[in-house]
Design an enzyme around this catalytic site. Structure first.
Site, PDB file in Angstrom:
ATOM      1  N   GLN A 109       0.587  -1.018   0.131  1.00 56.42           N
ATOM      2  CA  GLN A 109      -0.199   0.102  -0.020  1.00 56.42           C
ATOM      3  C   GLN A 109       0.888   1.459  -0.473  1.00 56.42           C
ATOM      4  OE1 GLN A 109      -2.896  -0.293   3.610  1.00 56.42           O
ATOM      5  NE2 GLN A 109      -4.721  -0.763   2.152  1.00 56.42           N
ATOM      6  N   TYR A 176      -9.160   8.645   4.856  1.00 53.60           N
ATOM      7  CA  TYR A 176      -7.743   9.075   5.352  1.00 53.60           C
ATOM      8  C   TYR A 176      -8.114  10.225   3.960  1.00 53.60           C
ATOM      9  CZ  TYR A 176      -6.570   4.870   7.521  1.00 53.60           C
ATOM     10  OH  TYR A 176      -5.728   3.964   9.128  1.00 53.60           O
ATOM     11  N   ARG A 224      -8.138   1.464  -2.282  1.00 53.34           N
ATOM     12  CA  ARG A 224      -9.270   0.764  -1.352  1.00 53.34           C
ATOM     13  C   ARG A 224      -9.972   1.750  -0.876  1.00 53.34           C
ATOM     14  NH1 ARG A 224     -10.200  -3.988   2.338  1.00 53.34           N
ATOM     15  NH2 ARG A 224      -9.334  -3.470   4.321  1.00 53.34           N
ATOM     16  N   ARG A 311     -14.853  -7.581   8.522  1.00 50.56           N
ATOM     17  CA  ARG A 311     -15.655  -8.519   9.528  1.00 50.56           C
ATOM     18  C   ARG A 311     -16.059  -9.533   8.261  1.00 50.56           C
ATOM     19  NH1 ARG A 311     -16.479 -10.873  14.571  1.00 50.56           N
ATOM     20  NH2 ARG A 311     -18.340 -10.755  14.838  1.00 50.56           N
ATOM     21  N   GLY A 333      -7.852  -8.929   7.023  1.00 48.74           N
ATOM     22  CA  GLY A 333      -7.435  -8.829   8.514  1.00 48.74           C
ATOM     23  C   GLY A 333      -6.748  -9.134   8.925  1.00 48.74           C
ATOM     24  N   ARG A 334      -7.468  -8.452  10.409  1.00 44.84           N
ATOM     25  CA  ARG A 334      -7.896  -9.427  11.396  1.00 44.84           C
ATOM     26  C   ARG A 334      -7.802 -10.817  11.468  1.00 44.84           C
ATOM     27  NH1 ARG A 334     -12.149  -5.725  14.174  1.00 44.84           N
ATOM     28  NH2 ARG A 334     -12.995  -6.873  12.037  1.00 44.84           N
ATOM     29  N   CYS A 376      -2.137  -9.084  18.277  1.00 46.17           N
ATOM     30  CA  CYS A 376      -3.310  -9.999  18.314  1.00 46.17           C
ATOM     31  C   CYS A 376      -3.487 -10.847  19.688  1.00 46.17           C
ATOM     32  CB  CYS A 376      -3.330 -11.421  16.519  1.00 46.17           C
ATOM     33  SG  CYS A 376      -4.951 -12.374  17.179  1.00 46.17           S
ATOM     34  N   GLU A 426      -9.101 -29.412  36.057  1.00 47.83           N
ATOM     35  CA  GLU A 426     -10.117 -27.773  36.241  1.00 47.83           C
ATOM     36  C   GLU A 426     -10.979 -28.335  37.171  1.00 47.83           C
ATOM     37  OE1 GLU A 426     -12.835 -25.649  35.747  1.00 47.83           O
ATOM     38  OE2 GLU A 426     -10.416 -25.287  35.134  1.00 47.83           O
ATOM     39  N   LYS A 444     -21.638 -12.661  21.221  1.00 42.17           N
ATOM     40  CA  LYS A 444     -20.027 -12.817  20.925  1.00 42.17           C
ATOM     41  C   LYS A 444     -19.411 -14.801  21.342  1.00 42.17           C
ATOM     42  CE  LYS A 444     -17.168 -10.530  24.203  1.00 42.17           C
ATOM     43  NZ  LYS A 444     -16.353  -9.871  25.534  1.00 42.17           N
TER      44      LYS A 444
END
Length: 659
Positions: A109, A176, A224, A311, A333-334, A376, A426, A444
């Site tokens: 980029q 941006y 992008r 996502r 990405g993530r 991460c 445990e 979640k």
């Protein structure tokens, strides 16, 4: 029946470039990947190689900023390949050799700048900075605009000389600088770089035309692009896209058409900007694949490929979107941070082994925004693969992990990967610890996926898991392990006020995992992240919910909540009608409600049930009772210091890496 993920495994042609599959590792700003002159660091080389080895056909770098001399104050002027081109080129050649071995291609980029997203940078017009709206950014002169464009072209030339097949222009998204030029809301110029859409896109046009002229028509140029802004004004997100003052979808589609006409070879689309950060970097509260329908309309508007990010970490959703012709590829990405082998596992039919991104934003963008090391939350190796990976243990040991929460499971996993013989005990009948309660929220569910992922990995690694096995100091000593990892966890804090032990009071763990909280009026005591998420869950069930928070504002205590997560959570609480009582402490619980003490004295609130979310305290340690027992001793997770999934995984991995 054909393999359901075949659409994701087919080659994709972008201009004259062929990508081996439809998986793209998204661009992420990770400072550890670069040295002082923008060159790739050892961690950078290892990071990108890991994603190439993991099967990504196309890999994007984070943004290079070649404009440090144009903006006098620039936050990333170290990421400047033009400062030392030979130094950059040496590492770039090394990187491309590694990527070539796996058949991966890379598009770096190149950025025109941050604009109002970074205090000190220039903008198209005098507009408020995002982080400090009281200050106006200075407007670029035409000469400065030309200089920025020239430097972007010069950087593209350098990248071609290094061997890269193209670049991605950063970026007409996230608000941006190039995005600001394109929006009438932020571009008030009256010269040829302002006014109608054609003028507002002039920078984008001059960049691609200049790059193509200097590098050749076969040099790929990607853009992008955010298809919609989701903002009502400066620093005002629009939860459902109403009252849009930024980019509408209709204008976004027209921009797609014009970018194709200018010569762009591919569009990588998403949505949102800093002012609507929860669209730009969607947290767990946003459903997966929400951007697909917008991307599908872009796909209908152009003939060039359309890649889709935001996502998209669900291989079933992605495969279906490609199969139906809504998108041409998926940008992760993530998720590529969480699991660099994501595509490889899809190809192998091992999707259950993909380590899930949990949408927490704590380890990646959230960490970057507060000046912490960016990586991460669920993958401690991310962005430091060369310096913080696992190595085989020189001396194999018997390791006993006491506690089966996320930190204990991570310590056991890391130790087993290194060759140790690991037993995890445990006390309850389930693994997962606090993941179980947190995963009870419908928004979640990735935490349930993470819990299942850990259990699968422990089983594959041969870790001996013993449930319903509480251990005291004597029980540990009796097993005579070489090393003990205490991952005892934490318990909810219960304030001692009148009526606290009545049947209508529940701690947050019990409320989320063991009972259906009765009544229509729910008082949640504590407005930290746990309390706010708990309140949202009840409100979305249709209950009337009030949060009582002792501090002046919610989301103020505990681990810092990433900006985009907090932004969306506040908007969702408001939409759900949750009442906020800040500066109020619980004073008593009565038969008919609860009494809170605030700045205006005491007030009785209706409450059929009271849920406590005022924090956690570590369970009593066994360390002192194990002193002198002849075994290595470590403490991890909340049992050491109450934190988050990120801190729990991080401490478990750190100990497991060296035990």
């Amino acid at each position: 029946m054909s393999y359901p993920y075949t659409p994701l495994l087919q080659p994709l042609k972008i201009g004259g470039l062929t990508i081996k599959n439809r998986f793209c590792a998204g661009p992420l700003t990770l400072p550890s990947l670069h040295g002082p002159f923008g060159e790739f660091s050892a961690d950078g080389l290892a990071y990108f190689e890991a994603r190439a080895k993991g099967g990504f056909g196309l890999i994007y770098t984070g943004a290079f900023h070649p404009d440090a001399l144009v903006d006098p104050v620039h936050p990333l002027d170290s990421k400047q390949p033009l400062k030392a081109p030979k130094t950059f080129q040496r590492t770039a050649v090394q990187l491309l050799e590694r990527l070539d071995a796996y058949g991966a291609r890379m598009l770096p980029q190149v950025s025109m700048g941050y604009g109002r997203n970074a205090v000190g940078c220039f903008c198209p017009s005098e507009i408020p900075y995002y982080h400090d709206p009281s200050r106006l950014a200075p407007a670029l002169t035409k000469d400065q605009i030309h200089q920025k464009i020239d430097q972007m072209i010069a950087t593209a030339v350098l990248l071609k000389q290094c061997g890269f097949p193209g670049i991605e222009v950063h970026a007409m998204h996230w608000g941006y600088l190039l995005d600001q030029f394109a929006m009438t809301f932020m571009n008030h110029r009256t010269d040829e770089y302002g006014g109608d859409l054609e003028n507002r896109l002039r920078c984008a046009r001059e960049i691609v035309e200049g790059v193509k002229a200097a590098c050749g028509s076969d040099f790929v140029v990607s853009m992008r692009l955010a298809l919609k802004s989701y903002i009502k004004g400066y620093n005002k997100p629009s939860l459902h896209g109403e009252d849009e003052v930024g980019r509408t979808l209709e204008e976004g589609l027209e921009i797609c058409r014009r970018l194709e006409a200018y010569g762009y070879d591919v569009l990588s689309v998403d949505f949102g900007q800093y002012d609507s950060f929860y669209y730009a970097a969607p947290p767990c509260y946003m459903e997966k694949g929400r951007v697909i329908d917008l991307a599908a309309q872009a796909k209908q508007a152009v003939r060039i490929p359309v890649l889709c990010g935001g996502r998209m970490n669900d291989p079933d959703l992605a495969a279906e979107a490609v199969r139906e012709g809504k998108i041409d590829g998926v940008v992760l990405g993530r998720p590529s941070l969480a699991d660099p082998a994501y595509p490889q596992k899809v190809e192998m039919g091992q999707t259950a082994d993909i380590r899930p991104c949990i949408g927490c934003n704590q380890g990646c963008i959230g960490a970057l925004k507060i000046g912490r090391r960016a990586g991460c939350a669920v993958n401690p190796e991310a962005a430091r693969e060369a310096t913080f990976g696992l190595t085989p243990a020189l001396v194999k040991k018997t390791v006993l992990v006491v506690g089966g929460g996320v930190s204990g499971m991570e310590a056991a996993r890391a130790a087993a990967l290194r060759g140790h013989q690991v037993t995890l005990c445990e006390g309850s009948d389930k693994l997962g610890g606090s993941l179980i309660a947190a995963g009870a929220h419908t928004f979640k569910k990735e935490l349930n996926e993470l819990n299942a992922w850990y259990q699968r990995q422990l089983d594959k690694l041969g870790v001996n898991v013993e449930l319903n096995t509480p251990l005291d100091a004597q029980g540990i000593k009796g097993r005579q392990p070489d090393a003990v990892v205490l991952a005892l966890g934490a318990d909810p804090v219960v304030p001692e006020v009148p009526g606290i032990h009545s049947g209508k009071v529940y701690d947050c763990i019990t409320a989320l995992t063991k009972t259906q909280v009765p009544g229509e009026h729910i008082l949640v005591v504590g407005g930290g992240l746990v309390g706010c998420e708990t309140a949202l869950g009840y409100a979305q069930e249709g209950k009337t919910v009030t949060i009582a928070e002792a501090l002046p504002d919610i989301l103020s205590a505990g681990i810092p909540v990433p900006e985009m997560n907090g932004q969306m959570l506040r908007d969702l609480l408001d939409e759900a009608g949750v009442q906020l009582k800040t500066g109020c402490r619980l004073a008593a619980v009565t038969e008919t409600g609860a009494v809170v003490a605030g700045p205006n004295g005491e007030e009785t609130l209706p409450a059929d049930s009271v849920v406590l979310a005022v924090g956690f305290r570590p369970r009593p340690s066994l360390a002192s009772q194990l002193a002198g027992a002849g075994m290595e001793l470590y403490q991890v997770g909340d049992g050491s210091q109450v934190g988050s999934v990120m801190t729990a995984v991080g401490t478990g991995y750190t100990v497991g890496r060296k035990v």
